[in-house]
Write an enzyme that holds these catalytic residues in place. Structure first.
Site, PDB file in Angstrom:
ATOM      1  N   ILE A 143       0.859  -1.188   0.000  1.00 47.27           N
ATOM      2  CA  ILE A 143       0.000   0.000   0.000  1.00 47.27           C
ATOM      3  C   ILE A 143       0.895   1.237   0.000  1.00 47.27           C
ATOM      4  CG2 ILE A 143      -1.813   1.236   1.221  1.00 47.27           C
ATOM      5  CD1 ILE A 143      -2.499  -1.427   2.612  1.00 47.27           C
ATOM      6  N   CYS A 167     -14.120  -2.807   1.459  1.00 46.81           N
ATOM      7  CA  CYS A 167     -13.465  -3.189   0.200  1.00 46.81           C
ATOM      8  C   CYS A 167     -14.360  -4.243  -0.430  1.00 46.81           C
ATOM      9  CB  CYS A 167     -12.036  -3.682   0.455  1.00 46.81           C
ATOM     10  SG  CYS A 167     -11.898  -4.991   1.701  1.00 46.81           S
TER      11      CYS A 167
END
Length: 266
Positions: A143, A167
């Site tokens: 990330i 998500c």
């Protein structure tokens, strides 16, 4: 008596997902209110599972003219992170009534894809601010810290609450963001990993565990661009000083045309 986890000796409860599998309850968080909120979420999910299993019975009661209770189904892997902050998988059409009851102000979506049917209309009708972050799956790449800073700035701001973060399955990307939030709330690494594992099972990712264990809170506020700009300014001033000193040292003093004062006439 109920089943127990042989490792942690903790009771097993129905997972927030729709598979009905048993998973260990999350370790008790530092915040008592958070713990109570998680218990409430687990109770709601249990009601949902019971409602789905008893659907034929409910139909029979309706035929007999008896009132049938209405259960709003939560999204997959739904749970309460803290007061006013929720997590889940991607909401589907049948989940909208439940989400509407949360009276959300903000939804943070950690994946960019085509929205489910009616999702945009649902968000607009309920005047919800929708923030989408195109986060690549954690299995494919790390990330970027810039993205985590942007997400953290939204989900940690109580002005955006009530807020739902999700998500696809509410496991990995959501788990990493919640883990970073837990670190900022002074949770220790073991508690953070236990919570992540509870929601990620049976697909716990080693890359996520390593990410959460090694994440440094200082990186949320460290701005390398600002430091670079400050360094550039300092280097510029140093360069100017060096050039000035060099001119004083190497420029011949004879080049300076100094006129002597003329004597005054008598």
């Amino acid at each position: 008596m109920g089943d127990f986890n042989p490792v942690s000796n903790q009771p097993l409860v129905a997972d927030a997902s729709r598979d009905g599998k048993l998973k260990p309850v999350m370790p008790e968080p530092y915040n008592k209110k958070t713990s109570q909120s998680i218990e409430v979420a687990s109770g709601r999910n249990s009601l949902t599972n019971n409602a789905s299993r008893e659907s034929p019975t409910c139909t029979g009661r309706l035929m007999l003219g008896r009132p049938t209770p209405t259960f709003h189904q939560p999204p997959i892997n739904f749970s309460i992170v803290s007061e006013g902050l929720y997590r889940s998988g991607y909401p589907q059409t049948e989940d909208y009534p439940f989400i509407q009851g949360l009276k959300l102000k903000t939804i943070v979506t950690l994946v960019k894809k085509e929205l489910p049917d009616g999702y945009q209309e649902f968000i607009q009708d309920n005047r919800i601010t929708h923030r989408i972050f195109d986060m690549v799956g954690t299995k494919k790449e790390d990330i970027p810290i810039e993205m985590m800073r942007s997400i953290y700035a939204v989900v940690s701001n109580h002005d955006n609450y009530p807020l739902l973060i999700h998500c696809n399955q509410g496991r990995h990307r959501t788990g990493c963001v919640v883990g970073v939030l837990r670190k900022s709330s002074q949770w220790n690494v073991k508690r953070i990993i236990d919570e992540y594992t509870t929601f990620a099972e049976p697909k716990v990712r080693e890359v996520d565990l390593k990410y959460l264990a090694g994440f440094e809170l200082a990186s949320l506020w460290y701005q390398p661009q600002a430091v670079a700009s400050l360094g550039t300014v300092r280097r510029f001033y140093k360069f100017v000083i060096v050039v000035f000193l060099a001119l004083l040292t190497f420029y011949p003093l004879s080049k300076f045309n100094v006129q002597e004062p003329r004597p005054r006439p008598l």
